[in-house]
Design an enzyme around this catalytic site. Sequence first.
Site, short mmCIF file in Angstrom:
data_model
loop_
_atom_site.label_atom_id
_atom_site.label_comp_id
_atom_site.label_asym_id
_atom_site.label_seq_id
_atom_site.Cartn_x
_atom_site.Cartn_y
_atom_site.Cartn_z
N ASN A 63 0.67 -1.45 -0.04
CA ASN A 63 0.07 0.10 -0.33
C ASN A 63 1.02 1.21 0.39
O ASN A 63 0.92 1.12 0.54
CB ASN A 63 -0.73 -0.17 1.08
CG ASN A 63 -1.52 0.92 1.01
OD1 ASN A 63 -1.73 1.63 0.92
ND2 ASN A 63 -2.62 1.24 2.55
N ASN A 90 2.34 5.77 -10.35
CA ASN A 90 1.03 5.36 -11.27
C ASN A 90 -0.35 5.31 -10.55
O ASN A 90 -1.33 5.91 -10.84
CB ASN A 90 1.30 4.59 -12.06
CG ASN A 90 -0.26 4.04 -12.72
OD1 ASN A 90 -1.10 4.63 -13.92
ND2 ASN A 90 -0.62 3.61 -12.66
N TYR A 155 -9.60 14.90 -5.48
CA TYR A 155 -7.77 14.00 -6.42
C TYR A 155 -7.64 15.94 -7.27
O TYR A 155 -6.89 15.55 -7.71
CB TYR A 155 -9.15 13.81 -6.89
CG TYR A 155 -9.18 12.59 -8.32
CD1 TYR A 155 -8.07 12.27 -7.88
CD2 TYR A 155 -8.49 13.82 -9.56
CE1 TYR A 155 -7.61 10.94 -8.98
CE2 TYR A 155 -7.79 12.89 -10.69
CZ TYR A 155 -7.44 11.39 -10.53
OH TYR A 155 -7.24 10.82 -11.67
N ALA A 157 -6.81 18.88 -5.48
CA ALA A 157 -5.78 18.62 -5.30
C ALA A 157 -4.33 17.97 -4.54
O ALA A 157 -3.40 18.07 -5.13
CB ALA A 157 -6.66 18.89 -3.03
N LYS A 159 -3.27 15.65 -7.55
CA LYS A 159 -3.16 15.50 -8.15
C LYS A 159 -2.63 16.91 -8.48
O LYS A 159 -1.43 17.32 -9.01
CB LYS A 159 -3.91 15.50 -9.46
CG LYS A 159 -4.45 14.76 -8.95
CD LYS A 159 -3.85 13.37 -9.58
CE LYS A 159 -3.94 11.72 -10.00
NZ LYS A 159 -2.80 10.22 -10.19
N ILE A 188 -9.54 8.31 -19.63
CA ILE A 188 -8.69 7.63 -20.86
C ILE A 188 -9.76 6.77 -20.02
O ILE A 188 -9.84 6.03 -19.07
CB ILE A 188 -7.34 7.38 -19.90
CG1 ILE A 188 -6.43 8.66 -20.09
CG2 ILE A 188 -6.45 6.40 -20.71
CD1 ILE A 188 -6.46 9.52 -21.57
P1 NAP Z 1 -7.26 1.76 -12.17
O1 NAP Z 1 -7.15 0.25 -12.93
O2 NAP Z 1 -8.56 1.34 -11.24
O3 NAP Z 1 -5.23 2.05 -11.36
C1 NAP Z 1 -5.35 2.38 -10.40
C2 NAP Z 1 -3.92 1.55 -10.09
O4 NAP Z 1 -3.52 2.65 -9.14
C3 NAP Z 1 -4.60 -0.13 -9.46
O5 NAP Z 1 -3.82 -0.87 -10.20
C4 NAP Z 1 -4.44 0.32 -8.09
O6 NAP Z 1 -4.03 -1.23 -7.08
C5 NAP Z 1 -3.69 0.92 -7.50
N1 NAP Z 1 -3.66 1.62 -6.62
C6 NAP Z 1 -4.55 2.20 -5.52
N2 NAP Z 1 -4.32 2.08 -4.17
C7 NAP Z 1 -3.24 1.66 -4.05
C8 NAP Z 1 -2.64 1.88 -3.21
N3 NAP Z 1 -2.86 2.47 -1.76
N4 NAP Z 1 -1.31 1.12 -2.86
C9 NAP Z 1 -0.60 0.68 -4.55
N5 NAP Z 1 -1.62 1.15 -5.18
C10 NAP Z 1 -2.31 0.98 -5.14
O7 NAP Z 1 -6.66 3.26 -12.90
P2 NAP Z 1 -5.98 3.82 -14.04
O8 NAP Z 1 -7.59 5.02 -14.63
O9 NAP Z 1 -5.27 2.53 -14.86
O10 NAP Z 1 -5.07 4.89 -12.75
C11 NAP Z 1 -4.00 5.12 -13.12
C12 NAP Z 1 -4.06 6.75 -13.01
O11 NAP Z 1 -3.79 7.01 -13.86
C13 NAP Z 1 -4.11 6.77 -11.71
O12 NAP Z 1 -2.98 8.01 -10.77
C14 NAP Z 1 -4.97 8.12 -12.03
O13 NAP Z 1 -5.63 8.98 -11.18
C15 NAP Z 1 -4.61 8.76 -13.46
N6 NAP Z 1 -5.97 9.28 -13.81
C16 NAP Z 1 -6.31 8.33 -15.01
C17 NAP Z 1 -7.48 8.69 -16.08
C18 NAP Z 1 -8.50 7.89 -16.34
O14 NAP Z 1 -9.20 8.58 -17.21
N7 NAP Z 1 -8.00 6.68 -16.34
C19 NAP Z 1 -7.24 10.33 -15.96
C20 NAP Z 1 -6.52 11.28 -15.76
C21 NAP Z 1 -5.07 10.34 -14.64
P3 NAP Z 1 -5.63 -2.44 -7.02
O15 NAP Z 1 -6.07 -2.83 -7.86
O16 NAP Z 1 -3.55 -3.31 -6.92
O17 NAP Z 1 -5.41 -1.50 -6.32
#
Ligand code: NAP
Length: 248
Positions: A63, A90, A155, A157, A159, A188
């Site tokens: 974590n 990430n 979120y 704040a 980022k 995304i």
């Molecule tokens: P996602 O599939 O939900 O990925 C989030 C990842 O973060 C998961 O693999 C999760 O792992 C991990 N995670 C969450 N809390 C954690 C913790 N405390 N310790 C370790 N791992 C943790 O969503 P995603 O869209 O790919 O997001 C990836 C990044 O891109 C994030 O930082 C998000 O804010 C950013 N982002 C996404 C978008 C979008 O449109 N999708 C836009 C802007 C920014 P587990 O499943 O193992 O918990």
Amino acid sequence: MSSTQKVALVTGGATGIGLAISQQLLSEGFTVVVNYQASQVAADAFVTSALANGHVALAVQANIGVASDVARLIETILSSFGRLDVVVNNAGITEDGLMLRMSEEQFDRVIQTNLKGVWLVCKHALKPLMQSGQGRIINIASVAGLMGNFGQSNYAAAKAGVIGMSKTIAREMASRAITVNVVAPGFIETRMTDKLSDSIKESALTMIPLKRFGQPSDIAHMVSFLASDKAQYITGQTFVVDGGMTMY
Ligand code: NAP
């Protein structure tokens, strides 16, 4: 034992954008350490497939919001491979709610993972990154941190904080040959955005000049460039990958 291949850590590297980054870096010859919190099946599947194809990969549960977990994560990487060259922060979560309704706990949980988690991973990774001689930190923020977003005061704040923190670490670590950059994705297609309502998705689409949502690979390609030798003179910058949604 010290690996001859560069080692990259991708937090939250087993799903969504993180998985695309892990796959991209693996295909470029990095040894990839996939951190996960709960997605053990996905992390193990990534490692099994990587090993079957002659690559080197490792999955480590931690974590990122807990200091002792992060210390163990970095120690495991060093005891396994003897080096760490690239860190991609990430991992992230959302817990949306309008200001009037958001609880203090919702605010704290998102700050703990999305801001403090990035700080903890950077802090514990800095020494091995210095030893790399060409360390790279790539932090995944969001356009929400640049322009704000309805229901995301926590979120946005976190980022925005990641962007300011990255510039500070870039300044502090430049003399140690570590570059620190940010990628700010727009909308995304991952499980994070799957949970949004159809009306929110339709309204988001109207704001994107390229008229489509991004794919995880769109972000992975930018990360791959920033991790490469081609990006060695770039630090402290934020790269928006959003189909033109934000233009200033
Ligand atoms: P996602 O599939 O939900 O990925 C989030 C990842 O973060 C998961 O693999 C999760 O792992 C991990 N995670 C969450 N809390 C954690 C913790 N405390 N310790 C370790 N791992 C943790 O969503 P995603 O869209 O790919 O997001 C990836 C990044 O891109 C994030 O930082 C998000 O804010 C950013 N982002 C996404 C978008 C979008 O449109 N999708 C836009 C802007 C920014 P587990 O499943 O193992 O918990």
